[in-house]
Design a protein around this motif. Structure first.
Motif, PDB file in Angstrom:
ATOM      1  N   PHE A  78      45.723 -46.630 153.542  1.00  0.00           N
ATOM      2  CA  PHE A  78      44.983 -47.563 152.697  1.00  0.00           C
ATOM      3  C   PHE A  78      44.058 -48.433 153.536  1.00  0.00           C
ATOM      4  N   PHE A 115      42.763 -44.552 146.355  1.00  0.00           N
ATOM      5  CA  PHE A 115      43.993 -45.009 145.704  1.00  0.00           C
ATOM      6  C   PHE A 115      44.476 -44.039 144.629  1.00  0.00           C
ATOM      7  N   ALA A 116      43.545 -43.594 143.792  1.00  0.00           N
ATOM      8  CA  ALA A 116      43.921 -42.730 142.678  1.00  0.00           C
ATOM      9  C   ALA A 116      44.500 -41.419 143.206  1.00  0.00           C
ATOM     10  N   ALA A 144      47.969 -42.037 144.652  1.00  0.00           N
ATOM     11  CA  ALA A 144      48.940 -42.274 143.577  1.00  0.00           C
ATOM     12  C   ALA A 144      49.487 -40.961 143.026  1.00  0.00           C
ATOM     13  N   LYS A 145      48.658 -39.930 143.005  1.00  0.00           N
ATOM     14  CA  LYS A 145      49.093 -38.622 142.484  1.00  0.00           C
ATOM     15  C   LYS A 145      50.239 -38.051 143.310  1.00  0.00           C
ATOM     16  N   PHE A 146      50.271 -38.397 144.590  1.00  0.00           N
ATOM     17  CA  PHE A 146      51.317 -37.864 145.457  1.00  0.00           C
ATOM     18  C   PHE A 146      52.548 -38.762 145.498  1.00  0.00           C
ATOM     19  N   ASN A 147      52.533 -39.810 144.670  1.00  0.00           N
ATOM     20  CA  ASN A 147      53.705 -40.650 144.547  1.00  0.00           C
ATOM     21  C   ASN A 147      54.045 -41.367 145.865  1.00  0.00           C
ATOM     22  N   ILE A 148      53.019 -41.838 146.540  1.00  0.00           N
ATOM     23  CA  ILE A 148      53.229 -42.512 147.818  1.00  0.00           C
ATOM     24  C   ILE A 148      52.902 -43.989 147.658  1.00  0.00           C
ATOM     25  N   MET A 149      53.796 -44.850 148.129  1.00  0.00           N
ATOM     26  CA  MET A 149      53.543 -46.282 147.996  1.00  0.00           C
ATOM     27  C   MET A 149      53.462 -47.018 149.322  1.00  0.00           C
ATOM     28  N   SER A 150      53.925 -46.386 150.373  1.00  0.00           N
ATOM     29  CA  SER A 150      53.820 -47.098 151.641  1.00  0.00           C
ATOM     30  C   SER A 150      53.006 -46.275 152.624  1.00  0.00           C
TER      31      SER A 150
END
Lengths: 376, 80
Positions: B9, B40-41, B44-50
């Motif tokens: 990010f 970001f979008a 988000a599809k790969f389910n990653i938050m960190s």
């Protein structure tokens, strides 16, 4: 702090240099890796303790013997304060960031989300605020966290509780408050910060503003699994993460902190108490909103603002005013708003800022009204 | 051909991971397709938050930390 650097054990160094992916447990290393880490940790802790306990003597020596400053002068007092506070806070920071880094390898955002997705609203707000203390947060991760939470079905209000508490109540702020102002102020900050995060998040949830989340976020696939994505992690990884977070965090905040301590030292030595009391004292009712108005657009992290806060308090500024100032600087920042704008429509951002600001104002007035006032 | 995806990010550690992976690919002369994803979008599809996170041949290997060179090399060698 140099003691931390030594933690990199011999065999790991060798291993990093070789481009092949050979196993590293043969030959040069006699002890298994976890044992090496524990030994390095113990040596580090003992060294830390020894240096930390000798800091007052060291700062006295540097100021009056090494620099030949006359004792009991403004300059002398300011310098001694500077040479004592800087290493003290940096050392505390290193220690805590290391252990929080270790803890963080257990409480990942993915786990946090899993916990929060299945909770009822108010309990969710409380848990979100608490988890916000230990989860890593920088303004660049606000958006992915937000998306991750919302798509997993975490209610909007609960997500906000997390977004408020995460930058505001963190180990850096708490350890600096503890180191410079004592555990009482640290505890007050922790509790009021959590209460603001819980209540503000809950209130935002009651507004039902789901429509003000940007459309592309709402259209994202809700069916994604909320289980973790399976990557495994070892103890060696955890130690490595903790070391890395020390490097990252201490490397990022030391500059802020030294500037903050320098400004604080200046206030200590040069600004007359009567002036401070008239501006930020308890008698001036307008000082709380003024502190917030100045604080919101200001961008600094806890490391820069807390040494200043210490000096302000020492000169007779009221606790509530100072708390309000500190919270508005740390919790609300322009860069974070700009980033959040990618996922939130303006109206929700305004609401967020308004609710949090209101909470901070209430805290400010509350503490100015209490007897705790004048706490040094 | 190894498919490597790096998610970041914009933080400094993400760039560090990208550099490290590039370096490994070059040194080992690997046939790899390294992608650096910052949208970001997309992330988000790969389910990653960190961040940073690394995915090798469709499997997320690490998130929220920069893995060591050895770890990455092991993952690459193990993937068929």
């Amino acid at each position: 702090m140099p003691n931390r650097k030594k933690c990199t054990c011999q065999c790991q160094n060798n291993n990093n240099k070789s481009p092949s992916s050979s196993e590293f447990n043969g030959g040069a290393c006699f002890l298994p890796k976890p044992v090496q880490y524990v030994i390095a940790l113990v040596i580090g802790l003992v060294t830390w303790w020894f240096v930390y306990n000798n800091l007052p003597r060291l700062s006295h020596y540097i100021t009056y013997s090494l620099l030949h400053i006359k004792p009991r002068t403004h300059l002398g007092e300011s310098l001694e304060f500077f040479f004592y506070d800087t290493p003290k806070v940096l050392m505390l920071l290193t220690l805590i960031v290391f252990f929080v880094g270790l803890l963080r390898s257990f409480i990942t955002p993915e786990k946090t989300r899993r916990i929060l997705a299945s909770k009822s609203e108010f309990l969710g707000n409380v848990l979100a605020a608490l988890l916000g203390i230990v989860t890593p947060f920088c303004s660049c991760s606000a958006v992915p966290l937000f998306i991750g939470f919302v798509t997993a079905g975490v209610p909007l209000g609960v997500t906000f509780s997390f977004l408020i508490s995460s930058p505001m109540v963190n180990e850096i702020a708490l350890i600096l408050l503890y180191g410079l102002l004592g555990w009482k102020i640290a505890a007050i900050y922790l509790i009021t910060g959590l209460v603001i995060a819980i209540i503000a998040g809950f209130v935002i949830g009651r507004f039902h503003m789901e429509n003000y989340v940007e459309d592309w976020v709402r259209k994202l696939d809700k069916a994604i699994s909320i289980e973790g994505n399976g990557h495994s992690i070892t103890w060696a990884n955890r130690f490595q993460m903790a070391r890395q977070s020390v490097k990252d965090i201490v490397g990022r905040v030391w500059m802020f902190m030294i500037i903050g301590i320098a400004v604080g030292a200046g206030i200590h030595g040069y600004i007359p108490q009567s002036l401070m009391v008239s501006i930020m004292g308890r008698g001036a009712w307008w000082s709380v909103p003024l502190a917030v108005i100045i604080g919101v657009p200001m961008y600094s992290n806890a490391a820069g603002i807390i040494p200043v806060v210490e000096a302000l308090l020492g000169k007779g500024a009221a606790l509530g005013t100072v708390l309000a100032f500190m919270m508005s600087v740390i919790a609300l920042s322009l860069p974070e708003m700009v980033i959040l704008r990618k996922v939130l429509k303006m109206r929700l951002i305004y609401t967020f800022v308004a609710v949090v600001t209101l909470g901070i104002l209430v805290v400010g007035y509350l503490f100015n009204g209490l007897i705790l006032n004048g706490y040094h | 051909m190894i498919e490597i995806k790096i998610f970041g990010f914009g933080c400094s550690t993400c760039k560090k991971l990208k550099k490290l992976v590039d370096n490994i690919v070059r040194q080992n002369k690997l046939e790899a397709n390294v992608e650096y994803i910052t949208d970001f979008a997309e992330i988000a599809k790969f389910n990653i938050m960190s961040s940073p996170a690394i995915m090798i041949d469709g499997e997320i290997k690490a998130a929220g930390r920069v893995p060591t060179r050895t770890e990455i090399e092991n993952w690459i060698h193990r993937s068929p």
